[in-house]
Design a protein around this motif. Structure first.
Motif, PDB file in Angstrom:
ATOM      1  N   ILE A  24       2.189   0.685   1.080  1.00 17.40           N
ATOM      2  CA  ILE A  24       2.815   1.964   1.446  1.00 17.40           C
ATOM      3  C   ILE A  24       4.192   1.799   2.082  1.00 17.40           C
ATOM      4  CG2 ILE A  24       0.588   3.128   1.698  1.00 17.40           C
ATOM      5  CD1 ILE A  24       0.919   2.927   4.743  1.00 17.40           C
TER       6      ILE A  24
ATOM      7  N   LEU B 239       1.573   7.008 -10.042  1.00 18.06           N
ATOM      8  CA  LEU B 239       2.361   5.884  -9.529  1.00 18.06           C
ATOM      9  C   LEU B 239       2.866   5.006 -10.668  1.00 18.06           C
ATOM     10  CD1 LEU B 239       0.181   4.906  -6.456  1.00 18.06           C
ATOM     11  CD2 LEU B 239       2.548   5.689  -6.359  1.00 18.06           C
TER      12      LEU B 239
ATOM     13  N   GLN C 147      -3.318   6.771  -9.397  1.00 19.49           N
ATOM     14  CA  GLN C 147      -2.713   5.537  -9.895  1.00 19.49           C
ATOM     15  C   GLN C 147      -1.849   5.808 -11.111  1.00 19.49           C
ATOM     16  OE1 GLN C 147      -3.266   2.078  -8.536  1.00 19.49           O
ATOM     17  NE2 GLN C 147      -1.324   2.188  -9.621  1.00 19.49           N
TER      18      GLN C 147
ATOM     19  N   TYR D  69      -2.970   1.902  -5.855  1.00 26.43           N
ATOM     20  CA  TYR D  69      -3.392   3.154  -5.225  1.00 26.43           C
ATOM     21  C   TYR D  69      -4.532   2.942  -4.236  1.00 26.43           C
ATOM     22  CZ  TYR D  69      -5.050   8.006  -4.839  1.00 26.43           C
ATOM     23  OH  TYR D  69      -5.442   9.240  -4.370  1.00 26.43           O
TER      24      TYR D  69
ATOM     25  N   TYR E  83       0.955  10.546  -3.484  1.00 24.38           N
ATOM     26  CA  TYR E  83       0.827   9.697  -4.665  1.00 24.38           C
ATOM     27  C   TYR E  83       0.124  10.392  -5.823  1.00 24.38           C
ATOM     28  CZ  TYR E  83       2.192   5.506  -1.981  1.00 24.38           C
ATOM     29  OH  TYR E  83       2.866   4.571  -1.254  1.00 24.38           O
TER      30      TYR E  83
ATOM     31  N   TRP F  86       7.066   4.495 -10.571  1.00 26.76           N
ATOM     32  CA  TRP F  86       7.506   3.593  -9.505  1.00 26.76           C
ATOM     33  C   TRP F  86       8.837   2.908  -9.830  1.00 26.76           C
ATOM     34  CZ3 TRP F  86       8.107  -1.702 -10.055  1.00 26.76           C
ATOM     35  CH2 TRP F  86       7.459  -2.328 -11.137  1.00 26.76           C
TER      36      TRP F  86
ATOM     37  N   ALA G 249      -1.029   9.663   2.021  1.00 26.79           N
ATOM     38  CA  ALA G 249      -0.719   8.951   0.779  1.00 26.79           C
ATOM     39  C   ALA G 249      -1.370   9.621  -0.431  1.00 26.79           C
ATOM     40  CB  ALA G 249      -1.170   7.495   0.891  1.00 26.79           C
TER      41      ALA G 249
ATOM     42  N   PRO H 130       5.818  10.539  -5.016  1.00 20.38           N
ATOM     43  CA  PRO H 130       5.373   9.541  -4.046  1.00 20.38           C
ATOM     44  C   PRO H 130       6.296   9.370  -2.846  1.00 20.38           C
ATOM     45  CG  PRO H 130       4.977   8.735  -6.256  1.00 20.38           C
ATOM     46  CD  PRO H 130       5.749  10.013  -6.405  1.00 20.38           C
TER      47      PRO H 130
ATOM     48  N   TYR I 235      11.062   1.439  -6.557  1.00 17.67           N
ATOM     49  CA  TYR I 235      10.123   0.614  -5.804  1.00 17.67           C
ATOM     50  C   TYR I 235      10.214  -0.830  -6.296  1.00 17.67           C
ATOM     51  CZ  TYR I 235       7.878   4.860  -3.962  1.00 17.67           C
ATOM     52  OH  TYR I 235       7.612   6.045  -3.310  1.00 17.67           O
TER      53      TYR I 235
END
Length: 291
Positions: free
Chosen positions: A273, A31, A28, A46, A25, A35, A21, A78, A40
């Motif tokens: 995840i 992400l 943070q 994170y 990723y 996202w 991950a 990601p 997502y």
């Protein structure tokens, strides 16, 4: 024993590829910036994701002798944590895919570099107008591969795969339902996970009739996922070996049905995840050798 080859969804995994991950990723901040664009369902935390992935990888390492990790790579995002989708490994070598999700088009190149570095032979690639993602395929036995034609895998991709498969395995194709449309990924493995040589976890409400009939004709025991556990990815179950499976925590009905069918069930937390990014334990892994 052969050094490579995974023409099975249930044989004991001896070698596997994953992407941690932290390497997918980045941070943070990464992400937070992407996202929504990736589709997502929520913002990924994170720190919690790192803990979840550590728990997942601990199970994998305790049951698989050789684990190969894809490195952090500029140009991938990601989604690259879902290592299954960009490629497949046959008894004749690996095949790289031209992925249907535009944000993931660079992932196959990354996988190919790793395969070349560890001496895995190349069989070919899906190219040009052909698209394919490995979430749209499941081995029914060592010589029969089911492939879904979806918003991510198109007929030209299937045609190219049949050419590559000639003399090695048969490709059966099935239309995937529209469901919630192209923005929400619906793969063939969204509604089936083989868990033993003649057993599979399924969500029959999404299955093409001809595909379900094929499974029953082959003598499969279909272990049904209830409606209330579909969104929590109870249908995404990884067979570590026949009858030993790994699934996401939070699906007690499906877990009980697996146990009633004689399966040993291991679990890991997957709120960050798995649930938010739409990929479970099968998606997080690319077996390179199944015995």
């Amino acid at each position: 024993m052969k050094p490579w080859g995974a023409q099975s969804e249930v044989g004991k995994i001896e070698k596997i590829m994953v992407k941690r991950a932290e390497d997918a990723y980045g941070s943070q901040e990464v992400l937070d910036s992407c996202w929504r664009d990736l589709g997502y369902t929520e913002r990924v935390n994170y720190s919690k994701a790192m803990d979840e992935y550590d728990a997942f990888l601990s199970v994998i390492k305790s049951h698989v002798p050789e684990v190969f990790c894809l490195p952090s790579q500029e140009g991938t995002g990601p989604d690259s944590m879902y290592a299954r989708d960009s490629c497949m490994v046959t008894d004749k070598g690996y095949v790289l895919f031209n992925m249907g999700k535009p944000q993931r088009r660079t992932e196959a190149t990354e996988a190919g570099r790793l395969f070349d570095s560890i001496g895995l032979p190349r069989l070919g690639a899906i190219e040009g107008e052909g698209t394919m993602e490995a979430g749209d395929m499941a081995w029914l036995d060592e010589s029969t591969l089911a492939v879904g034609i979806s918003y991510r895998t198109n007929p030209e991709g299937v045609r190219q795969l049949r050419d590559l498969a000639a003399g090695n395995f048969e490709v059966l194709d099935y239309p995937i339902p529209h469901w919630n449309g192209p923005e929400e990924c619906l793969h063939l493995m969204s509604f089936i996970s083989p868990v033993d040589h003649k057993a599979a976890v399924v969500y029959s409400r999404q299955m093409p009739v001809t595909f379900r009939q094929e499974l029953l004709h082959r003598g499969y025991n279909l272990i049904e996922v209830p409606d209330q556990e579909y969104d929590t990815m109870a249908c995404n179950v990884l067979a570590l070996e026949p009858g030993l499976v790994l699934m996401i925590e939070g699906n007690p009905i499906t877990k009980g049905r697996l146990q009633e069918a004689g399966m040993e069930v291991l679990e890991f937390p997957g709120t960050e995840i798995c649930w938010k990014g739409g990929g479970g334990p099968t998606c997080l892994t690319r077996p390179l050798l199944r015995k």
